[in-house]
Design an enzyme around this catalytic site. Structure first.
Site, PDB file in Angstrom:
ATOM      1  N   TRP A  31       0.784  -1.277  -0.103  1.00 32.50           N
ATOM      2  CA  TRP A  31      -0.148  -0.049   0.056  1.00 32.50           C
ATOM      3  C   TRP A  31       0.813   1.288   0.018  1.00 32.50           C
ATOM      4  O   TRP A  31       0.183   2.478   0.007  1.00 32.50           O
ATOM      5  CB  TRP A  31      -0.833   0.093   1.432  1.00 32.50           C
ATOM      6  CG  TRP A  31      -0.102   0.218   2.587  1.00 32.50           C
ATOM      7  CD1 TRP A  31       1.247   0.065   2.861  1.00 32.50           C
ATOM      8  CD2 TRP A  31      -0.699   0.876   3.781  1.00 32.50           C
ATOM      9  NE1 TRP A  31       1.182   0.082   4.234  1.00 32.50           N
ATOM     10  CE2 TRP A  31       0.306   0.855   4.496  1.00 32.50           C
ATOM     11  CE3 TRP A  31      -2.133   1.460   3.857  1.00 32.50           C
ATOM     12  CZ2 TRP A  31       0.059   1.320   5.993  1.00 32.50           C
ATOM     13  CZ3 TRP A  31      -2.378   1.828   5.242  1.00 32.50           C
ATOM     14  CH2 TRP A  31      -1.215   1.941   6.431  1.00 32.50           C
ATOM     15  N   ASP A  32       2.350   1.200  -0.059  1.00 30.47           N
ATOM     16  CA  ASP A  32       2.965   2.249  -0.003  1.00 30.47           C
ATOM     17  C   ASP A  32       2.867   3.414  -0.805  1.00 30.47           C
ATOM     18  O   ASP A  32       3.258   4.497  -0.770  1.00 30.47           O
ATOM     19  CB  ASP A  32       4.446   1.612  -0.098  1.00 30.47           C
ATOM     20  CG  ASP A  32       4.887   0.601   0.741  1.00 30.47           C
ATOM     21  OD1 ASP A  32       5.677   1.105   2.026  1.00 30.47           O
ATOM     22  OD2 ASP A  32       4.351  -0.315   0.785  1.00 30.47           O
ATOM     23  N   GLU A  56      -1.188  -4.649  12.111  1.00 31.31           N
ATOM     24  CA  GLU A  56      -0.334  -5.658  11.712  1.00 31.31           C
ATOM     25  C   GLU A  56       0.061  -6.436  12.988  1.00 31.31           C
ATOM     26  O   GLU A  56       0.108  -7.799  12.961  1.00 31.31           O
ATOM     27  CB  GLU A  56       1.018  -5.784  10.897  1.00 31.31           C
ATOM     28  CG  GLU A  56       0.567  -5.090   9.533  1.00 31.31           C
ATOM     29  CD  GLU A  56       1.892  -5.174   8.387  1.00 31.31           C
ATOM     30  OE1 GLU A  56       2.963  -4.915   9.256  1.00 31.31           O
ATOM     31  OE2 GLU A  56       1.582  -5.130   7.270  1.00 31.31           O
ATOM     32  N   LYS A  68       2.034  -1.971  16.158  1.00 25.51           N
ATOM     33  CA  LYS A  68       3.266  -1.700  15.549  1.00 25.51           C
ATOM     34  C   LYS A  68       3.351  -0.293  14.911  1.00 25.51           C
ATOM     35  O   LYS A  68       4.514   0.192  15.069  1.00 25.51           O
ATOM     36  CB  LYS A  68       3.239  -2.624  14.376  1.00 25.51           C
ATOM     37  CG  LYS A  68       4.353  -2.721  13.529  1.00 25.51           C
ATOM     38  CD  LYS A  68       4.578  -3.744  12.346  1.00 25.51           C
ATOM     39  CE  LYS A  68       5.548  -3.474  11.342  1.00 25.51           C
ATOM     40  NZ  LYS A  68       5.260  -4.454  10.147  1.00 25.51           N
ATOM     41  N   GLN A  69       2.210   0.129  14.481  1.00 25.66           N
ATOM     42  CA  GLN A  69       2.423   1.465  13.829  1.00 25.66           C
ATOM     43  C   GLN A  69       1.096   1.997  14.072  1.00 25.66           C
ATOM     44  O   GLN A  69       0.183   1.384  14.518  1.00 25.66           O
ATOM     45  CB  GLN A  69       2.673   1.421  12.433  1.00 25.66           C
ATOM     46  CG  GLN A  69       2.017   0.485  11.506  1.00 25.66           C
ATOM     47  CD  GLN A  69       2.317   0.312  10.299  1.00 25.66           C
ATOM     48  OE1 GLN A  69       3.247   1.088   9.762  1.00 25.66           O
ATOM     49  NE2 GLN A  69       2.152  -0.831   9.698  1.00 25.66           N
TER      50      GLN A  69
END
Length: 794
Positions: A350-351, A489, A609-610
């Site tokens: 998805w970057d 994630e 995680k983020q």
């Protein structure tokens, strides 16, 4: 030691432990192919890893790991064109690992796209060999690369043997945790001599059957003869030189690289040999290469003073090397790790969500090409949805050559040594990211033709998938989306659950609602003939738009403890002993690996995680985000959003390079005093290798592009919507001056500059209509050829 100037990135001294990182950050590319910054005299080993990668060149192999057969598609490491090594006759080949190094410096010239290295080798007997090399991967001709080697001896005359080669015996071995997987992607390697001084190599990928042709022309200035031999999948050229003291001798190696994917060729070997025979000499190649880079910098440069500006310069350099105007002719997506290494196997995630917003306003033709990559795989996405019993398009979390799901089913935890199930393919939100990119591109470029054709087709099918994924819960009186994984994630299942997946991930539900609403807007705005054509072609039911409207207003947004929940049930998870884990482990960015090695799982804890929920604050302005939540019947005012920011920031380990970027972006508006520390982490993520050795396996392209966009859109509050540029700047003392130029709806070189609390907008002369600029306290129209200066409130 690293030295940074406005136009260079320099490493002084040889450090084996840092070599992989330097190779990644000194990679050269042109948007079609790239070559890592490895030393040409060094073969692949535990220290060095020369790699060359062509965008979109994938191959699929089956390996046996953990008593299972697994299939993976990889971006292929192609034949190594770099090798040039040297020695005294009968002696050992000189390398920095086996010889005495008297000095070593690598300089990446960002403005010119040139890698320079200078190394001194002690030859013994009072003799020193000075090696200077200049390397380019040609930006003007995307099939060429060149390496100039200048050799100078000090202390008296010396005989030297120089060997250049093309090596077809390479494998994919650049990521240690993949080494249990088959990395032998090339086969049928053949070599030959074309003409004096010119050799070739031909091979193909084992299963994808991509033909590869490489041709090399070696020129030794003076009377030296080039001798050729062929052995062990290599075409080798040897030159014997008599070096006189302090009199440089130069060798130029010009290389052409073609694959059978290239347009307008019949055979990659023939194309490579034809091209290398007529390629200009090195000096002329360098001139054309510099001119191409000059043009790129004029279109994309960002002006920020000090160390942040120098790092941003490097980030932009790597973005442009991966995605240049040369990319516009290719069928490729955005590789998460650039063309700089083999991490993530070269896959597309998805970057583009972090990359396209910058490209949209500088290289819109590249953005369009990257969206066409998604459109060409729309059929595969629809087939994936049908296999799940759903309508519409379900795009894969990881994509490669043909649009099927490429996410591995097993991944290795290097801390425990165990292969574990991988459920990240449940990140269905990638479809919303594609829809968001379509919308943002069309708003910035004014490309109504794309929106009404390929864009509309993708939007409709993504909206269909979300509407069909939503199930009605009569108890809640809401639609729900179950069995997904969010951007975090770490959480891929409920504690003790037999099946993976989570229910009502807020990021997924809110972005799905946004997709449904924007698709309805698109359908309403289509010309009637095109709308009828689209409805007929996609066999749309009359009641589909009604259902989309309903779902877009009634998707469930869970809450707990006075904040919005990351997903339903998040509030029931345990709190993690953050202080205890930091005391025991220090760096806990990859908390998931730490917990698994302990026999535990992050699924039990309120630990991310983020950014997950907070990603919404990255995608949408405060006003648009509030409108989205109101549409869903869950009003979110500034106070509630601030509580959410505080709550989740305290429960995030920042195990991704994107984490510092997203949190820095959000905090510039939510908690400005703390924003700079996160912005710094985003800026230093790759150059300082903050994720612990991962940058050497490939840069993090999304994070690099995102830092550019932080200045371009984050600090300026820039939005392109409703046919206008919207600006709502926020002061960040550490970045109080910046400037850049945009390409907006046919206007080239629109300048924005902020300095001393004043924002200047300059529109170059043209025959186009004025640009409408909307500010929090009013609207101005800037005519072509005019400037507008605005004083910002404190």
């Amino acid at each position: 030691m690293t030295s940074i100037t406005a136009g260079t990135w320099e490493y002084d001294g040889y450090d084996p432990a840092q070599e992989r990182l330097r190779e990644a950050l000194c990679t050269l590319g042109n948007g079609r192919f790239a070559t890592r910054g490895a030393l040409p005299e060094c073969a692949a080993d535990d220290v060095h890893y020369p790699g060359t990668y062509v965008a979109g060149c994938y191959n699929r192999l089956v390996s046996r790991v953990a008593d299972r057969q697994v299939e993976n598609e990889d971006l292929v490491n192609l034949p190594n064109w770099l090798p040039v090594r040297f020695r005294r006759p009968g002696g050992s080949w000189l390398t920095p690992d086996t010889s005495t190094v008297l000095g070593h410096r690598q300089t990446l010239h960002l403005e010119a796209g040139v890698l320079e290295r200078r190394t001194g080798y002690d030859l013994g007997d009072g003799h020193t060999l000075m090696v200077r090399q200049l390397r380019i991967v040609h930006m003007a001709d995307p099939y060429l690369a060149a390496l100039r080697t200048e050799l100078t001896v000090r202390g008296g005359p010396v005989d030297l043997e120089v060997e250049a080669a093309i090596d077809g015996g390479v494998t994919n071995a650049g990521v240690p945790r993949y080494r249990d997987l088959d990395g032998r992607h090339l086969t049928d390697v053949d070599t030959g001599t074309l003409a004096p001084g010119t050799v070739w190599l031909h091979c193909r990928t084992r299963t994808s059957e991509i033909g590869i042709g490489v041709a090399s022309r070696l020129t030794a200035h003076g009377d030296a003869l080039v001798h050729t031999r062929h052995e062990q999948q290599q075409a080798i050229q040897t030159v014997h030189l008599r070096l006189l003291a302090d009199r440089p001798v130069t060798l130029d190696k010009i290389v052409a690289l073609h694959t059978s994917h290239d347009p307008a060729i019949s055979d990659p070997l023939r194309a490579a040999t034809d091209r290398v025979l007529v390629a200009p000499h090195f000096d002329d190649l360098l001139t054309a290469h510099r001119a191409a880079w000059d043009g790129l910098w004029r279109r994309a440069r960002i002006d920020v003073p000090g160390e942040p500006g120098r790092i941003l310069h490097l980030h932009l350099f790597h973005v442009l090397q991966t995605l240049s105007p040369n990319t516009a002719d290719l069928d490729v997506g955005v590789p998460a790790r650039g063309l700089h290494g083999e991490a993530y196997r070269g896959h597309v995630f998805w970057d583009e969500l972090f990359v396209l917003p910058y490209l949209n306003l500088h290289l819109p033709e590249v953005s369009r090409a990257l969206l066409q990559y998604r459109h060409r795989r729309l059929g595969a996405a629809c087939a994936a949805a049908r296999a799940l019993g759903r309508r519409g398009a379900m795009y894969p979390w990881q994509s490669g050559s043909d649009g099927r799901e490429e996410t591995q089913r097993l991944h290795l935890n290097p801390r425990s040594g165990r292969w574990l199930p991988d459920h990240t393919h449940l990140q269905r939100h990638v479809g919303s990211a594609i829809a968001y990119n379509i919308w943002q591109y069309c708003e910035a470029s004014g490309d109504t033709e794309f929106l009404q054709t390929q864009g509309a087709e993708m939007l409709v099918q993504i909206a269909r998938f979300w509407a069909d994924s939503a199930t009605w819960d009569p108890h809640l009186g809401r639609y729900r989306i179950r069995g997904v994984v969010g951007p975090d994630e770490y959480h891929d299942a409920y504690p003790g659950a037999e099946r993976p997946g989570l229910d009502d991930n807020t990021y997924t539900n809110v972005t799905a609602a946004w997709v449904l609403a924007r698709t309805l807007d698109t359908l309403r705005a289509l010309p009637e003939p095109r709308r009828s054509e689209l409805v007929e072609r996609l066999e749309m039911d009359d009641d589909e738009p009604l259902r989309w409207e309903e779902v877009s207003r009634t998707l469930y947004v869970p809450t707990h403890d006075g904040v919005i929940s990351q997903f339903d049930g998040y509030g029931e998870l345990e709190e993690l002993d953050w202080a205890g884990y930091r005391t025991r482990y220090g760096d806990i960015r990859r908390l998931d690996r730490i917990l698994e090695a302990e026999g535990d799982t992050p699924n039990r804890y309120k630990a991310s995680k983020q950014a997950d929920l907070l990603m919404l604050g990255y995608l949408f302005s405060p006003a648009e985000l509030q409108a989205l939540f109101r549409r869903l019947g869950r009003p979110v005012d500034e106070e509630l959003w601030q509580r959410c920011v505080d709550y989740y920031l305290a429960r995030t380990s920042h195990g991704s390079t994107l984490s510092g970027l997203v949190h820095g972006w959000i905090l510039t508006r939510a908690r400005r005093a703390e924003a700079w520390s996160f912005v710094q982490e985003a800026l230093r993520g790759d150059i300082a290798d903050l994720q612990g050795g991962t940058t050497g396996e490939g840069i993090h392209l999304g994070a690099m592009a995102g830092t550019l966009d932080l200045v371009q859109r984050g600090l300026t509050g820039l939005e392109t919507r409703d046919g206008a540029i919207w600006l709502d700047p926020v002061p960040l003392p550490e970045l109080s001056f910046y400037g850049f130029r945009l390409r907006y709806r046919g206007h080239w070189g629109v300048g924005l500059r902020l300095e001393h609390g004043r924002l200047e907008i300059a529109v170059p002369p043209s025959g186009r209509a004025p640009i409408e600029v909307r500010l929090p306290d009013g609207t101005v129209h800037v005519q072509p050829g005019e400037k507008c200066s605005l004083v910002l409130p404190d």
